[in-house]
Structures are given as structure tokens and as C-alpha cells.
Design a protein around this motif. Structure first.
Motif, PDB file in Angstrom:
ATOM      1  N   GLU A  31       0.839  -1.189   0.000  1.00 29.20           N
ATOM      2  CA  GLU A  31       0.000   0.000   0.000  1.00 29.20           C
ATOM      3  C   GLU A  31       0.875   1.239   0.000  1.00 29.20           C
ATOM      4  N   ILE A  75       1.867   4.739   1.267  1.00 25.87           N
ATOM      5  CA  ILE A  75       1.688   5.355   2.577  1.00 25.87           C
ATOM      6  C   ILE A  75       2.460   6.672   2.645  1.00 25.87           C
ATOM      7  N   TRP A  76       1.782   7.714   3.176  1.00 25.63           N
ATOM      8  CA  TRP A  76       2.439   8.987   3.452  1.00 25.63           C
ATOM      9  C   TRP A  76       3.158   8.893   4.784  1.00 25.63           C
ATOM     10  N   TRP A 108       6.509  15.602   3.892  1.00 26.69           N
ATOM     11  CA  TRP A 108       5.763  14.351   3.735  1.00 26.69           C
ATOM     12  C   TRP A 108       6.142  13.688   2.421  1.00 26.69           C
ATOM     13  N   GLY A 111      -7.019   8.854  -4.296  1.00 31.27           N
ATOM     14  CA  GLY A 111      -7.169   9.395  -2.948  1.00 31.27           C
ATOM     15  C   GLY A 111      -5.865   9.739  -2.259  1.00 31.27           C
ATOM     16  N   HIS A 112      -4.738   9.576  -2.960  1.00 31.46           N
ATOM     17  CA  HIS A 112      -3.438   9.859  -2.336  1.00 31.46           C
ATOM     18  C   HIS A 112      -3.268  11.348  -2.020  1.00 31.46           C
ATOM     19  N   THR A 120      -5.670  13.515  -1.339  1.00 34.35           N
ATOM     20  CA  THR A 120      -6.537  13.805  -0.190  1.00 34.35           C
ATOM     21  C   THR A 120      -5.886  13.353   1.107  1.00 34.35           C
ATOM     22  N   GLU A 121      -5.321  12.169   1.115  1.00 33.85           N
ATOM     23  CA  GLU A 121      -4.682  11.640   2.322  1.00 33.85           C
ATOM     24  C   GLU A 121      -3.422  12.421   2.674  1.00 33.85           C
ATOM     25  N   ARG A 164      -4.466  15.651   4.225  1.00 32.19           N
ATOM     26  CA  ARG A 164      -4.942  15.429   5.589  1.00 32.19           C
ATOM     27  C   ARG A 164      -3.773  15.308   6.558  1.00 32.19           C
ATOM     28  N   CYS A 165      -2.775  14.514   6.210  1.00 31.70           N
ATOM     29  CA  CYS A 165      -1.593  14.354   7.075  1.00 31.70           C
ATOM     30  C   CYS A 165      -0.936  15.702   7.339  1.00 31.70           C
ATOM     31  N   THR A 214      -9.102  20.065   6.358  1.00 30.39           N
ATOM     32  CA  THR A 214      -8.894  18.883   5.524  1.00 30.39           C
ATOM     33  C   THR A 214      -9.996  18.709   4.505  1.00 30.39           C
ATOM     34  N   GLN A 215     -11.208  19.132   4.807  1.00 33.37           N
ATOM     35  CA  GLN A 215     -12.346  18.964   3.877  1.00 33.37           C
ATOM     36  C   GLN A 215     -13.017  20.289   3.649  1.00 33.37           C
TER      37      GLN A 215
END
Length: 155
Positions: free
Chosen positions: A3, A5-6, A52, A89-90, A92-93, A96-97, A154-155
Motif C-alpha cells: 500500500e 503510505i504517506w 511528507w 485518494g493519495h 486527499t490523504e 490530511r496528514c 482537511t475537507q
């Protein structure tokens, strides 16, 4: 299958020449911006929220770099995901981080520059409350960009 991962990146001066070159290539491919590896290594990334990296099967496929501008405002210097990994979705994630880490450090506002033709990125930033507040002329290889500013959410 692994997967993507950030994770927080190590300080840029510690990056190997190969890793810095990979970041250079990713930024160039996704934004058209060409920075020398030496210049990338000197970016003043905030160690608490501004470094990141997205990795997949040992390869860097994304990064989000930011610096603090004041006690409450930060600036995203680079945010990219390799084209073949976009739409999953990378972004977006990664946002968020970054946004959560920046908020924990008192960063309530975010600014960045984006190429005017990058509708996908402009849409993502807009959904998070960032709005164009100025034009950056000729910033992207002769193409104009937007200076965007907004709340850290984030949103």
C-alpha cells in the motif's frame, strides 16, 4: 500488494543524491517546475509539518513540502503525486496528514501557488477553502499561476 503510505520525510540535507534526484524528477513531471537538486536540498521545510513523502514499493510517488511563514500561516512549496497514482485518494490523504500536523503547530492558514491550468489541483484546494488572491505571472515555465490562500482544513 503493498500500500502507498504517506510518512514524514527525513531532513532534506540527509537525502541521498539519488533520492533528491527522484524528488526533482517527480516535481518536474507533475508541475513542470525545474529546480536544481542543490536548491531542493536547501528548502526550509518545517520539521513538524512540512516534509511528507508518499512511497509505494520502495519508490517515491508523491511529496508534500511546506514551510512556516508566520505563527499562523504556512506555505506549501511542493505537492505532487505521480500521474499513474493520481485519482486514488493519495492527494486527499497527503493533504490530511499535512493539514493535521500543521494545525497542531498553530498553522490556521495555508498559502500556495498553482498553475492556472491545473483544474484538478485548484478544485481540490477550493474544496478545502483556499481561494485565488493573486496572479503569479510566468511562474510555471512561462505560464501563469494563482496565489491561493485559505483556512487550514482537511475537507
Amino acid at each position: 500488494m503493498a500500500e502507498a503510505i504517506w510518512t514524514r520525510g527525513e531532513p532534506l540535507p540527509e537525502w541521498s543524491d539519488t533520492r533528491i534526484q527522484s524528488a526533482h524528477d517527480l516535481i518536474l513531471e507533475t508541475t513542470g517546475e525545474a529546480y536544481s537538486p542543490e536548491r531542493l536540498r536547501m528548502l526550509p521545510l518545517n520539521p513538524e509539518f512540512g516534509n511528507w513523502v508518499l512511497e509505494y514499493e520502495g519508490e517515491m510517488i508523491g511529496l508534500l513540502w511546506a514551510m512556516g511563514l508566520s505563527k499562523t500561516r504556512c506555505r506549501v512549496l511542493a505537492f505532487c503525486v505521480a500521474p499513474e497514482h493520481q485519482g486514488d485518494g493519495h492527494g486527499t490523504e497527503g493533504w490530511r496528514c499535512f493539514a493535521e500536523a500543521a494545525r497542531s503547530q498553530g498553522q490556521t492558514n495555508i498559502q500556495l501557488e498553482v498553475r492556472q491550468s491545473n483544474d484538478t489541483a485548484i478544485g481540490m484546494y477550493g474544496r478545502r477553502g483556499l481561494r485565488p488572491v493573486g496572479r503569479v505571472v510566468g511562474f510555471y515555465g512561462g505560464k501563469d499561476g494563482w496565489l491561493m490562500l485559505g483556512p487550514n482544513r482537511t475537507q
